[in-house]
Design a protein around this motif. Structure first.
Motif, PDB file in Angstrom:
ATOM      1  N   MET A   1       0.269  30.562 -20.392  1.00 44.56           N
ATOM      2  CA  MET A   1       0.710  29.594 -21.364  1.00 44.56           C
ATOM      3  C   MET A   1      -0.282  29.598 -22.518  1.00 44.56           C
ATOM      4  SD  MET A   1       1.572  25.588 -20.878  1.00 44.56           S
ATOM      5  CE  MET A   1       3.031  25.527 -19.913  1.00 44.56           C
ATOM      6  N   ASP A   2       0.233  29.352 -23.671  1.00 50.68           N
ATOM      7  CA  ASP A   2      -0.588  29.347 -24.868  1.00 50.68           C
ATOM      8  C   ASP A   2      -1.433  28.070 -24.905  1.00 50.68           C
ATOM      9  OD1 ASP A   2       0.044  29.263 -28.405  1.00 50.68           O
ATOM     10  OD2 ASP A   2      -1.480  30.394 -27.311  1.00 50.68           O
ATOM     11  N   SER A   3      -2.680  28.164 -25.362  1.00 49.93           N
ATOM     12  CA  SER A   3      -3.567  26.998 -25.367  1.00 49.93           C
ATOM     13  C   SER A   3      -3.106  25.926 -26.356  1.00 49.93           C
ATOM     14  CB  SER A   3      -4.999  27.435 -25.674  1.00 49.93           C
ATOM     15  OG  SER A   3      -5.072  27.981 -26.973  1.00 49.93           O
ATOM     16  N   LYS A   4      -2.452  26.328 -27.435  1.00 51.36           N
ATOM     17  CA  LYS A   4      -1.949  25.343 -28.409  1.00 51.36           C
ATOM     18  C   LYS A   4      -0.826  24.506 -27.802  1.00 51.36           C
ATOM     19  CE  LYS A   4      -3.101  27.768 -32.657  1.00 51.36           C
ATOM     20  NZ  LYS A   4      -2.572  28.338 -33.889  1.00 51.36           N
ATOM     21  N   VAL A   5       0.024  25.136 -27.056  1.00 54.01           N
ATOM     22  CA  VAL A   5       1.137  24.432 -26.417  1.00 54.01           C
ATOM     23  C   VAL A   5       0.588  23.474 -25.365  1.00 54.01           C
ATOM     24  CG1 VAL A   5       3.209  24.717 -24.991  1.00 54.01           C
ATOM     25  CG2 VAL A   5       2.758  26.301 -26.861  1.00 54.01           C
ATOM     26  N   LEU A   6      -0.410  23.899 -24.622  1.00 53.11           N
ATOM     27  CA  LEU A   6      -1.015  23.060 -23.606  1.00 53.11           C
ATOM     28  C   LEU A   6      -1.693  21.843 -24.254  1.00 53.11           C
ATOM     29  CD1 LEU A   6      -1.653  22.677 -20.619  1.00 53.11           C
ATOM     30  CD2 LEU A   6      -3.738  24.001 -20.977  1.00 53.11           C
ATOM     31  N   ALA A   7      -2.384  22.010 -25.373  1.00 51.57           N
ATOM     32  CA  ALA A   7      -3.037  20.903 -26.074  1.00 51.57           C
ATOM     33  C   ALA A   7      -1.999  19.929 -26.622  1.00 51.57           C
ATOM     34  CB  ALA A   7      -3.917  21.438 -27.201  1.00 51.57           C
ATOM     35  N   ARG A   8      -0.915  20.465 -27.186  1.00 48.71           N
ATOM     36  CA  ARG A   8       0.144  19.585 -27.718  1.00 48.71           C
ATOM     37  C   ARG A   8       0.823  18.802 -26.604  1.00 48.71           C
ATOM     38  NH1 ARG A   8       2.864  23.690 -32.099  1.00 48.71           N
ATOM     39  NH2 ARG A   8       1.128  23.639 -33.563  1.00 48.71           N
ATOM     40  N   THR A   9       1.037  19.450 -25.469  1.00 51.49           N
ATOM     41  CA  THR A   9       1.660  18.764 -24.341  1.00 51.49           C
ATOM     42  C   THR A   9       0.741  17.660 -23.820  1.00 51.49           C
ATOM     43  OG1 THR A   9       2.760  20.828 -23.721  1.00 51.49           O
ATOM     44  CG2 THR A   9       2.694  19.094 -22.059  1.00 51.49           C
ATOM     45  N   GLY A  10      -0.552  17.950 -23.719  1.00 51.94           N
ATOM     46  CA  GLY A  10      -1.514  16.937 -23.266  1.00 51.94           C
ATOM     47  C   GLY A  10      -1.592  15.759 -24.228  1.00 51.94           C
ATOM     48  N   ALA A  11      -1.572  16.043 -25.524  1.00 53.15           N
ATOM     49  CA  ALA A  11      -1.613  14.970 -26.521  1.00 53.15           C
ATOM     50  C   ALA A  11      -0.347  14.127 -26.457  1.00 53.15           C
ATOM     51  CB  ALA A  11      -1.802  15.555 -27.911  1.00 53.15           C
ATOM     52  N   ALA A  12       0.803  14.754 -26.268  1.00 54.29           N
ATOM     53  CA  ALA A  12       2.070  14.021 -26.186  1.00 54.29           C
ATOM     54  C   ALA A  12       2.094  13.124 -24.950  1.00 54.29           C
ATOM     55  CB  ALA A  12       3.239  15.001 -26.164  1.00 54.29           C
ATOM     56  N   VAL A  13       1.574  13.632 -23.825  1.00 53.38           N
ATOM     57  CA  VAL A  13       1.519  12.828 -22.601  1.00 53.38           C
ATOM     58  C   VAL A  13       0.581  11.638 -22.802  1.00 53.38           C
ATOM     59  CG1 VAL A  13       0.738  12.833 -20.192  1.00 53.38           C
ATOM     60  CG2 VAL A  13       2.155  14.702 -21.051  1.00 53.38           C
ATOM     61  N   PHE A  14      -0.550  11.873 -23.446  1.00 56.08           N
ATOM     62  CA  PHE A  14      -1.509  10.788 -23.707  1.00 56.08           C
ATOM     63  C   PHE A  14      -0.888   9.730 -24.604  1.00 56.08           C
ATOM     64  CE2 PHE A  14      -4.892   8.917 -26.316  1.00 56.08           C
ATOM     65  CZ  PHE A  14      -5.663   8.344 -25.318  1.00 56.08           C
ATOM     66  N   VAL A  15      -0.224  10.115 -25.671  1.00 57.95           N
ATOM     67  CA  VAL A  15       0.413   9.163 -26.589  1.00 57.95           C
ATOM     68  C   VAL A  15       1.520   8.411 -25.864  1.00 57.95           C
ATOM     69  CG1 VAL A  15       1.822   8.968 -28.683  1.00 57.95           C
ATOM     70  CG2 VAL A  15      -0.222  10.406 -28.675  1.00 57.95           C
ATOM     71  N   GLY A  16       2.277   9.121 -25.023  1.00 63.97           N
ATOM     72  CA  GLY A  16       3.353   8.464 -24.264  1.00 63.97           C
ATOM     73  C   GLY A  16       2.807   7.406 -23.319  1.00 63.97           C
ATOM     74  N   LEU A  17       1.694   7.714 -22.631  1.00 63.84           N
ATOM     75  CA  LEU A  17       1.080   6.738 -21.734  1.00 63.84           C
ATOM     76  C   LEU A  17       0.532   5.532 -22.518  1.00 63.84           C
ATOM     77  CD1 LEU A  17      -0.816   8.976 -19.161  1.00 63.84           C
ATOM     78  CD2 LEU A  17       1.088   7.435 -18.709  1.00 63.84           C
ATOM     79  N   ALA A  18      -0.062   5.790 -23.670  1.00 63.78           N
ATOM     80  CA  ALA A  18      -0.596   4.694 -24.474  1.00 63.78           C
ATOM     81  C   ALA A  18       0.522   3.776 -24.943  1.00 63.78           C
ATOM     82  CB  ALA A  18      -1.370   5.254 -25.663  1.00 63.78           C
ATOM     83  N   VAL A  19       1.638   4.336 -25.371  1.00 61.86           N
ATOM     84  CA  VAL A  19       2.774   3.517 -25.811  1.00 61.86           C
ATOM     85  C   VAL A  19       3.343   2.737 -24.637  1.00 61.86           C
ATOM     86  CG1 VAL A  19       5.138   3.649 -26.700  1.00 61.86           C
ATOM     87  CG2 VAL A  19       3.329   4.972 -27.790  1.00 61.86           C
ATOM     88  N   ALA A  20       3.451   3.360 -23.475  1.00 60.89           N
ATOM     89  CA  ALA A  20       3.994   2.669 -22.296  1.00 60.89           C
ATOM     90  C   ALA A  20       3.095   1.503 -21.884  1.00 60.89           C
ATOM     91  CB  ALA A  20       4.161   3.657 -21.149  1.00 60.89           C
ATOM     92  N   MET A  21       1.785   1.727 -21.896  1.00 59.55           N
ATOM     93  CA  MET A  21       0.867   0.649 -21.524  1.00 59.55           C
ATOM     94  C   MET A  21       0.909  -0.487 -22.543  1.00 59.55           C
ATOM     95  SD  MET A  21      -2.309   2.932 -20.091  1.00 59.55           S
ATOM     96  CE  MET A  21      -3.362   1.552 -19.772  1.00 59.55           C
ATOM     97  N   THR A  22       1.066  -0.161 -23.807  1.00 55.86           N
ATOM     98  CA  THR A  22       1.166  -1.191 -24.840  1.00 55.86           C
ATOM     99  C   THR A  22       2.412  -2.040 -24.633  1.00 55.86           C
ATOM    100  OG1 THR A  22       0.003   0.238 -26.392  1.00 55.86           O
ATOM    101  CG2 THR A  22       1.260  -1.591 -27.327  1.00 55.86           C
ATOM    102  N   LEU A  23       3.528  -1.386 -24.328  1.00 58.27           N
ATOM    103  CA  LEU A  23       4.763  -2.140 -24.094  1.00 58.27           C
ATOM    104  C   LEU A  23       4.655  -3.042 -22.873  1.00 58.27           C
ATOM    105  CD1 LEU A  23       7.438   0.581 -24.918  1.00 58.27           C
ATOM    106  CD2 LEU A  23       6.819  -1.429 -26.270  1.00 58.27           C
ATOM    107  N   VAL A  24       3.982  -2.591 -21.838  1.00 59.36           N
ATOM    108  CA  VAL A  24       3.800  -3.424 -20.642  1.00 59.36           C
ATOM    109  C   VAL A  24       2.954  -4.648 -20.986  1.00 59.36           C
ATOM    110  CG1 VAL A  24       2.694  -3.503 -18.378  1.00 59.36           C
ATOM    111  CG2 VAL A  24       4.149  -1.578 -18.989  1.00 59.36           C
ATOM    112  N   GLN A  25       1.898  -4.449 -21.771  1.00 61.79           N
ATOM    113  CA  GLN A  25       1.033  -5.570 -22.157  1.00 61.79           C
ATOM    114  C   GLN A  25       1.785  -6.566 -23.033  1.00 61.79           C
ATOM    115  OE1 GLN A  25      -2.032  -6.557 -21.381  1.00 61.79           O
ATOM    116  NE2 GLN A  25      -2.233  -4.903 -19.903  1.00 61.79           N
TER     117      GLN A  25
END
Length: 113
Positions: A1-25
């Motif tokens: 897998m390409d390292s750029k794709v892996l970094a983008r996927t990790g960033a998207a997962v992190f942003v998704g978790l942050a948004v989910a936690m904000t909505l729960v709060q």
């Protein structure tokens, strides 16, 4: 897998978790804080607190009142714990004249020898 794709996927997962936690709060109601007790303990039979409150309500007139000056002197004596009777005596007209004025040192001449 390409390292750029892996970094983008990790960033998207992190942003998704942050948004989910904000909505729960945001969905949770804030906890009700208990109000702090505002009772102040005053010893029975001590007229000083009542006298100090009366002096505070007098405003500038309290500066010329001998009763207020005596109450303030007693409050300072209790606060600082000074047992000397003249340490915080009320200020009178004779208090400034009873103490000797400080003497400045005499200038020494620097004559040529």
């Amino acid at each position: 897998m390409d390292s750029k794709v892996l970094a983008r996927t990790g960033a998207a997962v992190f942003v998704g978790l942050a948004v989910a936690m904000t909505l729960v709060q945001l969905r949770e109601e804030p906890a009700v804080r208990p109000e702090a007790a505002t009772s102040i303990w005053e010893p029975d039979g001590d007229p000083l607190p009542a006298q100090l409150r009366a002096c505070a309500q007098m405003g500038e007139l309290a500066l010329s009142s001998p009763d207020c000056r005596a109450a303030w002197a007693e409050k300072r004596r209790r606060f600082f714990g000074v047992e000397h009777p003249d340490a915080y005596a009320p200020v009178g007209e004779n208090s400034l004249t009873s103490a000797p004025a400080p003497q400045s040192p005499a200038p020494q001449s620097r004559g040529e020898n």
